[in-house]
Design an enzyme around this catalytic site. Structure first.
Site, short mmCIF file in Angstrom:
data_model
loop_
_atom_site.label_atom_id
_atom_site.label_comp_id
_atom_site.label_asym_id
_atom_site.label_seq_id
_atom_site.Cartn_x
_atom_site.Cartn_y
_atom_site.Cartn_z
N ARG A 54 0.94 -1.17 -0.23
CA ARG A 54 -0.30 -0.11 0.43
C ARG A 54 1.06 0.92 0.13
O ARG A 54 1.81 1.45 0.32
CB ARG A 54 -0.77 0.05 1.63
CG ARG A 54 -1.82 -0.49 1.64
CD ARG A 54 -3.58 -0.45 2.07
NE ARG A 54 -3.47 1.43 1.10
CZ ARG A 54 -4.65 1.90 2.03
NH1 ARG A 54 -4.95 2.05 3.08
NH2 ARG A 54 -4.25 3.21 1.36
N ARG A 73 3.07 -4.42 4.13
CA ARG A 73 2.82 -5.16 5.03
C ARG A 73 2.95 -6.48 5.31
O ARG A 73 2.44 -7.09 4.44
CB ARG A 73 1.61 -4.15 5.11
CG ARG A 73 1.56 -3.11 4.84
CD ARG A 73 -0.28 -2.97 4.57
NE ARG A 73 -0.46 -0.75 5.49
CZ ARG A 73 -0.99 -0.47 4.98
NH1 ARG A 73 -2.10 -0.33 5.19
NH2 ARG A 73 -1.02 1.04 5.17
N GLU A 240 -3.60 13.51 5.57
CA GLU A 240 -3.16 13.89 4.80
C GLU A 240 -3.30 14.72 3.71
O GLU A 240 -3.75 14.91 3.13
CB GLU A 240 -3.33 12.06 3.98
CG GLU A 240 -3.27 10.86 5.36
CD GLU A 240 -3.33 10.09 4.08
OE1 GLU A 240 -2.90 8.61 4.83
OE2 GLU A 240 -4.65 9.62 3.49
N ARG A 256 -6.55 15.89 2.74
CA ARG A 256 -7.71 15.08 2.88
C ARG A 256 -8.22 15.95 3.70
O ARG A 256 -7.71 15.84 4.60
CB ARG A 256 -6.97 13.72 3.27
CG ARG A 256 -8.15 13.03 3.80
CD ARG A 256 -7.54 11.39 3.80
NE ARG A 256 -8.56 10.41 4.87
CZ ARG A 256 -8.36 9.42 4.91
NH1 ARG A 256 -6.85 8.69 4.04
NH2 ARG A 256 -8.76 8.10 5.34
N ARG A 316 -13.87 5.03 -2.72
CA ARG A 316 -12.32 4.75 -3.69
C ARG A 316 -12.33 4.28 -4.60
O ARG A 316 -12.76 2.56 -4.74
CB ARG A 316 -11.55 4.04 -1.97
CG ARG A 316 -11.21 5.32 -1.15
CD ARG A 316 -10.46 4.25 -0.79
NE ARG A 316 -9.97 5.76 0.69
CZ ARG A 316 -9.29 5.61 2.04
NH1 ARG A 316 -8.18 3.93 1.87
NH2 ARG A 316 -9.35 6.20 2.87
N GLU A 367 -2.81 3.08 -5.99
CA GLU A 367 -4.01 1.63 -5.42
C GLU A 367 -4.61 0.74 -6.34
O GLU A 367 -5.40 1.98 -6.64
CB GLU A 367 -3.80 1.61 -4.24
CG GLU A 367 -2.59 2.43 -3.53
CD GLU A 367 -3.46 2.64 -2.19
OE1 GLU A 367 -2.67 2.30 -0.61
OE2 GLU A 367 -4.59 2.66 -1.77
#
Ligand SMILES: *[C@@H]1O[C@H](CO)[C@@H](O)[C@H](O)[C@H]1NC(C)=O
Ligand SMILES: *[C@@H]1O[C@H](CO)[C@@H](O)[C@H](O)[C@H]1NC(C)=O
Length: 388
Positions: A54, A73, A240, A256, A316, A367
């Site tokens: 990510r 991760r 962010e 954001r 998203r 992403e």
């Protein structure tokens, strides 16, 4: 289209190859972005020691190589947990890529590293990566802001340095995206890295360095309300963010809007003193930039401001590129949909070499998934002039 418009289009069509062949400046009026090439750089799904990739970052080095970073991760898709920082490198502007190397390994920490901002210092030719440790205070204390640096085009990296010795141990999650080096006054040469923190306090904060990353100090803050208290929906909670230096030397930060204060759209704040202050008079809400509360990309290239995000109020999905000829005061009606499906964080870069070829492209990392946005990290090369 009226006849005048058609005539103009025909004239532009005829004129454009001449512009390109002569090596002159390309006219912004011809911007017609085309998804020119796309490659998946990382695929999640429990391979080797990695569960999920990510938080992609992308930058050109001062020598013109592309560096792509992501969090790898280890055991889940969660923001907490142990991670590597994954790097792939391209010396041919994204046509081919090195295998993945893990440049940082945080071991087995409950609340390990989080990316991050990459900042290029053109004056000394270095690439600096800043990330946090123990950002969420999940089974750990305190938070640390960490830095690694490459002086050889991303081939090798320094040992991590703990910037919290200079900055303090408040939670600071840089970016995610790129930090900037000021190219113009005020504070020409300064490194400006903005991000969000600090746990319940939250807000946008910038850290600054006037000596190429040797010493760092705390700069501007745009604090959340109510500060240091748990937030509710519609509270003011800047999160962010991506800073961009504008042609007048000010810095705009595209932010954001975590709790959907005032709108389901992006906030924009401006610093006129090189990241030392973010006055509330210079805050506005960009209603065109509809957003589901996510990290987004912003980039200024040859006076045109570009923006990427999943263009949707709630989901998203729909990773979309927009562009503005007015430094963000308005956006063109045309957009380029890069991916209709699941899509999350994004980051952009481009090469300002002065060559006509490099004027034509911007590069997006984001992403991308079919069902979930964290299935892959994709690299997209965008031709700004429709492939011509
Ligand atoms: C970084 O420095 C701070 C302040 O001295 C310290 O509290 C923290 O434990 C250090 N972090 C790491 C990872 O060494
Ligand atoms: C995707 O974004 C475009 C541009 O904002 C918008 O017109 C379109 O409705 C969006 N699609 C979805 C499914 O949200």
């Amino acid at each position: 289209m009226d006849t005048g418009g058609q005539l103009l289009a025909v004239v532009l069509l005829l004129v454009s190859p001449v512009f390109i062949l002569c090596g002159g400046a390309i006219s912004h009026a011809q911007i017609n972005p085309l998804l020119y090439d796309e490659q998946l750089l990382w695929v999640s799904g429990a391979q080797g020691e990695v569960d999920t990739y990510r938080i992609p970052l992308l930058t050109f080095t001062p020598k013109g190589s592309l560096l792509a970073f992501a969090e790898a991760r280890k055991s889940s898709s969660s923001d907490v947990g142990a991670k590597f920082i994954a790097l792939r490198r391209s010396t041919d502007k994204g046509t081919t890529w090195s295998p993945t190397s893990f440049i940082i390994d945080d071991g087995a920490q409950a609340d390990g590293l989080n990316l991050g901002s990459v900042v290029v210092d053109e004056e000394v030719g270095s690439v600096i990566l800043i990330y946090s440790l123990c950002f969420h205070h999940f089974q750990c204390q305190p938070s640390s802001t960490m830095m690694v640096e490459s002086r050889n085009d991303g081939l090798s990296w320094s040992a991590p340095r703990n910037l919290s010795i200079q900055l303090g141990v408040q939670s600071f999650a840089p970016g995610p995206g790129f930090g900037i080096q000021k190219h113009l006054e005020p504070a020409k040469g300064r490194l400006v890295v903005c991000g969000h923190g600090t746990v319940e306090g939250d807000g946008v904060f910038c850290i600054l360095s006037d000596d190429h990353g040797r010493n760092w100090y705390n700069g501007a803050a745009l604090k959340s309300i109510p500060f240091n208290q748990r937030k509710r929906q519609q509270d003011f909670n800047p999160d962010e963010c991506q800073p961009v230096e504008m042609p007048d030397g000010s810095i705009i930060i595209n932010v954001r809007n975590q709790n959907n204060y005032h709108c389901r759209c992006r906030m924009v704040i401006r610093s006129r003193d090189g990241g030392e202050s973010l006055p509330i008079e210079d805050l506005y809400f960009d209603y065109t930039l509809v957003d589901p509360a996510v990290a987004a990309g912003a980039l200024l290239k040859d006076e045109v401001l570009f923006f990427t995000n999943p263009a949707s109020e709630h989901d998203r999905i729909n990773l979309t590129l927009r562009w503005s000829m007015t430094h963000g005061k308005s956006w063109e009606n045309n957009v380029l949909q890069i991916w209709a499906g699941s899509s999350g964080y994004s980051c952009m870069t481009s090469l300002d070499s002065g060559s006509v070829e490099d004027q034509k492209f911007i590069f997006v990392i984001y992403e991308k998934g079919r069902v979930l946005y964290d299935e892959t990290i994709s690299f997209a090369k965008i031709h700004l002039y429709g492939g011509r």
